[in-house]
Design a protein around this motif. Sequence first.
Motif, PDB file in Angstrom:
ATOM      1  N   ILE A   1      33.927  84.241 114.662  1.00 14.97           N
ATOM      2  CA  ILE A   1      35.351  84.036 114.952  1.00 14.97           C
ATOM      3  C   ILE A   1      35.933  83.000 114.004  1.00 14.97           C
ATOM      4  CG2 ILE A   1      36.948  83.094 116.653  1.00 14.97           C
ATOM      5  CD1 ILE A   1      35.243  84.389 118.800  1.00 14.97           C
ATOM      6  N   PHE A   2      35.204  81.907 113.795  1.00 17.42           N
ATOM      7  CA  PHE A   2      35.752  80.871 112.928  1.00 17.42           C
ATOM      8  C   PHE A   2      35.835  81.336 111.479  1.00 17.42           C
ATOM      9  CE2 PHE A   2      34.809  78.218 116.580  1.00 17.42           C
ATOM     10  CZ  PHE A   2      36.003  77.528 116.658  1.00 17.42           C
TER      11      PHE A   2
ATOM     12  N   VAL B   1      24.622  87.881 108.418  1.00 13.57           N
ATOM     13  CA  VAL B   1      24.182  86.503 108.195  1.00 13.57           C
ATOM     14  C   VAL B   1      24.053  85.746 109.516  1.00 13.57           C
ATOM     15  CG1 VAL B   1      25.042  86.297 105.850  1.00 13.57           C
ATOM     16  CG2 VAL B   1      26.531  85.742 107.755  1.00 13.57           C
TER      17      VAL B   1
ATOM     18  N   ALA C   1      28.325  82.481 106.711  1.00 14.93           N
ATOM     19  CA  ALA C   1      27.033  81.855 106.443  1.00 14.93           C
ATOM     20  C   ALA C   1      27.119  80.340 106.538  1.00 14.93           C
ATOM     21  CB  ALA C   1      26.524  82.274 105.066  1.00 14.93           C
ATOM     22  N   LEU C   2      28.301  79.783 106.249  1.00 19.96           N
ATOM     23  CA  LEU C   2      28.474  78.333 106.370  1.00 19.96           C
ATOM     24  C   LEU C   2      28.676  77.904 107.818  1.00 19.96           C
ATOM     25  CD1 LEU C   2      30.748  77.431 103.355  1.00 19.96           C
ATOM     26  CD2 LEU C   2      28.393  76.787 103.724  1.00 19.96           C
TER      27      LEU C   2
ATOM     28  N   ILE D   1      30.122  93.531 109.491  1.00 17.25           N
ATOM     29  CA  ILE D   1      28.985  93.118 108.669  1.00 17.25           C
ATOM     30  C   ILE D   1      28.677  91.626 108.778  1.00 17.25           C
ATOM     31  CG2 ILE D   1      29.071  94.962 106.969  1.00 17.25           C
ATOM     32  CD1 ILE D   1      30.388  92.754 105.138  1.00 17.25           C
TER      33      ILE D   1
ATOM     34  N   MET E   1      23.302  88.871  98.134  1.00 20.42           N
ATOM     35  CA  MET E   1      22.608  88.474  99.363  1.00 20.42           C
ATOM     36  C   MET E   1      21.566  89.504  99.777  1.00 20.42           C
ATOM     37  SD  MET E   1      25.440  86.755 101.806  1.00 20.42           S
ATOM     38  CE  MET E   1      26.009  85.087 101.530  1.00 20.42           C
TER      39      MET E   1
ATOM     40  N   VAL F   1      36.914  82.944  90.749  1.00 23.20           N
ATOM     41  CA  VAL F   1      37.862  83.847  91.410  1.00 23.20           C
ATOM     42  C   VAL F   1      39.297  83.413  91.142  1.00 23.20           C
ATOM     43  CG1 VAL F   1      38.658  84.653  93.648  1.00 23.20           C
ATOM     44  CG2 VAL F   1      36.233  84.572  93.182  1.00 23.20           C
TER      45      VAL F   1
ATOM     46  N   ARG G   1      34.999  89.244  94.326  1.00 26.34           N
ATOM     47  CA  ARG G   1      34.563  88.612  95.569  1.00 26.34           C
ATOM     48  C   ARG G   1      33.373  89.362  96.170  1.00 26.34           C
ATOM     49  NH1 ARG G   1      40.042  87.847  95.255  1.00 26.34           N
ATOM     50  NH2 ARG G   1      40.917  86.001  96.213  1.00 26.34           N
TER      51      ARG G   1
ATOM     52  N   LEU H   1      42.997  78.425  97.751  1.00 25.95           N
ATOM     53  CA  LEU H   1      41.586  78.046  97.730  1.00 25.95           C
ATOM     54  C   LEU H   1      40.816  78.846  98.779  1.00 25.95           C
ATOM     55  CD1 LEU H   1      40.242  75.716  96.133  1.00 25.95           C
ATOM     56  CD2 LEU H   1      40.117  74.516  98.294  1.00 25.95           C
TER      57      LEU H   1
ATOM     58  N   LEU I   1      31.910  86.667 104.238  1.00 25.62           N
ATOM     59  CA  LEU I   1      30.488  86.611 104.568  1.00 25.62           C
ATOM     60  C   LEU I   1      29.937  85.216 104.256  1.00 25.62           C
ATOM     61  CD1 LEU I   1      28.650  88.778 105.692  1.00 25.62           C
ATOM     62  CD2 LEU I   1      27.784  89.149 103.412  1.00 25.62           C
ATOM     63  N   LEU I   2      30.470  84.635 103.192  1.00 21.54           N
ATOM     64  CA  LEU I   2      30.054  83.296 102.806  1.00 21.54           C
ATOM     65  C   LEU I   2      30.540  82.265 103.818  1.00 21.54           C
ATOM     66  CD1 LEU I   2      28.707  81.888 100.486  1.00 21.54           C
ATOM     67  CD2 LEU I   2      30.901  81.537  99.481  1.00 21.54           C
TER      68      LEU I   2
ATOM     69  N   VAL J   1      27.448  79.487 110.527  1.00 20.99           N
ATOM     70  CA  VAL J   1      26.282  79.750 111.378  1.00 20.99           C
ATOM     71  C   VAL J   1      25.443  78.492 111.633  1.00 20.99           C
ATOM     72  CG1 VAL J   1      24.087  80.986 111.481  1.00 20.99           C
ATOM     73  CG2 VAL J   1      26.163  82.222 111.002  1.00 20.99           C
TER      74      VAL J   1
ATOM     75  N   ARG K   1      41.533  81.671 100.172  1.00 18.87           N
ATOM     76  CA  ARG K   1      41.454  83.112  99.942  1.00 18.87           C
ATOM     77  C   ARG K   1      40.401  83.496  98.918  1.00 18.87           C
ATOM     78  NH1 ARG K   1      45.543  85.505  97.823  1.00 18.87           N
ATOM     79  NH2 ARG K   1      46.490  83.510  97.357  1.00 18.87           N
ATOM     80  N   THR K   2      39.927  82.526  98.130  1.00 13.88           N
ATOM     81  CA  THR K   2      38.922  82.891  97.135  1.00 13.88           C
ATOM     82  C   THR K   2      37.520  82.995  97.735  1.00 13.88           C
ATOM     83  OG1 THR K   2      38.578  80.592  96.596  1.00 13.88           O
ATOM     84  CG2 THR K   2      40.144  81.778  95.236  1.00 13.88           C
ATOM     85  N   ILE K   3      37.309  82.484  98.944  1.00 17.97           N
ATOM     86  CA  ILE K   3      35.960  82.475  99.500  1.00 17.97           C
ATOM     87  C   ILE K   3      35.726  83.750 100.307  1.00 17.97           C
ATOM     88  CG2 ILE K   3      34.320  81.147 100.857  1.00 17.97           C
ATOM     89  CD1 ILE K   3      36.152  78.744 100.504  1.00 17.97           C
ATOM     90  N   PRO K   4      34.694  84.519  99.974  1.00 19.26           N
ATOM     91  CA  PRO K   4      34.420  85.741 100.742  1.00 19.26           C
ATOM     92  C   PRO K   4      34.042  85.412 102.189  1.00 19.26           C
ATOM     93  CG  PRO K   4      33.180  85.711  98.684  1.00 19.26           C
ATOM     94  CD  PRO K   4      33.782  84.368  98.839  1.00 19.26           C
TER      95      PRO K   4
END
Lengths: 266, 258
Positions: free
Chosen positions: B137-138, B211, B123-124, B207, A218, A251, A211, B112, B119-120, B126, B114-117
């Motif tokens: 927060i979201f 983004v 970025a979606l 961090i 980036m 992942v 991950r 599903l 930071l990503l 924002v 839990r697989t998305i980091p």
Amino acid sequence: MMNTTMKKPLMKRLRNWTIALIVLIIYVWAFTGFFKNFELKPTALQAAKAIFSGMSHPDWGYVSQPGGEDLLHALLETFNIAVLGTFISAILCVPFAFWAARNMNRYRFVSSAGKIFLSAIRVFPELIMALLFIKAVGLGAFAGVLALGFHSIGMLGKLFGESIEDMDFSAAEALRACGANKFQTLWFAIVPQVMPQFFSYTLYRFEISVRSAAILGMVGAGGIGAPLIFALNAHRWDRVGVILLGIIVMVSIIDLISGAIRKRLV
Amino acid sequence: MNLAKRRVAKLKLSLIILFFILLIWSASKQTGVSLVELFSNLSNMGALLAQMFPPDWSYFNYVTSAMLETIRMAVLGTTFGGIVAIPFALFASRNIVKKGWIAIPFRFVMNLIRTIPELLLAALFVPIFGIGFVSGIFALAVFSFGVIAKLAYESIEAIDKGPLEAMTAVGANKLQWIFLGVIPQVVAPYMSYFLYCFEINVRAATILGYVGAGGIGLYLSRTLGFLQYDRVMSIILYTFVVVLIIDGLSNRIREKLI
């Protein structure tokens, strides 16, 4: 009689009320800040619609392109960064784990210092670590490997250190008692005991590293992150969608395999 | 163990080792690992590190409000995620929902997410909520939802069946059964996971600003952009202190809970 058993002692009630009050104050503080600053941009709905429609029509053409600038290559690079980063940290963290284990040091402050050092590594943001290594080896996957390798020492060192602390020394003592030398005790009593946990933690860290490797790009440290940030900045949601899908699939597969192996190990 | 079995085990082990060597070799080939390059350019990195010292101490005052915003993001994100996680965790547990197939979609959504980091996710969010801490927060809420729901449903599946059977025997309905039989058994682990997730979120929140999702990360990316490395260092130090304090507090509470 009933009353005395039902009511908790005064001190305990007082303590519970104080805790409740503190939690309440934290939430009041948090929510006032939230509502003061919460405003939906008029374009929010439009943006959400654009993102949703783009993501529901992924850019399948990007999956595999001639020339190698495509999703599959980027995912493979991400995977490679995670593999190497985890490998490096699994080796480098061993001395740190012994440093941070309480039962391996005579003085408590030595192991405490080791623990603080490891949490310092954990807190140091991976992205900054990647920027540091980019200065040294230039943009690209190698910087990502090094950043992950060093950052993961913090977590693996802590976990290994804890498993050394939980170790059962009776086997080692028995071997020593019947005349085994230091190397033999290490090899036949200590290593077999910590190895399964060691591998299990390494695999667990590998799942996390995949991950992390996905976002290190980036800042320019290789992997899928770079095309992702380009697509995000250019508002190409169809491409973001296909990259996101790629990350999710990769992942999930890795988690499944690694989870199955970990279950057999421990 | 007889000889043939031992031979098979040995062969398996050597195949696994061979596989690992090949994996690492091919990975290092493709990522362009070169120790020569690393050691010959280590001085560049040293120069950068040297620029980070001494940290700009006066900057601490300046970023305190951003730091508080970071903590606020973590508090709210964990709370929202944790609340949404409760019904999902209940529906994903096979001992609560007797029909096995109901749990599958809930587990699927959780896995599903839990697989998305994070930071990503940030970025979606924002582009939707704009630059600022609402997006953060979201993003944290979605992430915490995944973590807490998974841990919670695992501990729900491990609860003691005794009280539940007793309640069924005296004729409790489903809601009573859940609120008086299941929830009291999982409150302590749930709170512990909540705090654990809060610790992760504080770290992540620092961090997310990179983004554009608010908090101290905004200053981190700004100072990095302006090459003010002494200020970068003071942000890192500040983060370190705050994270240590929060981890320490949260660990002590968690030890008391379990």
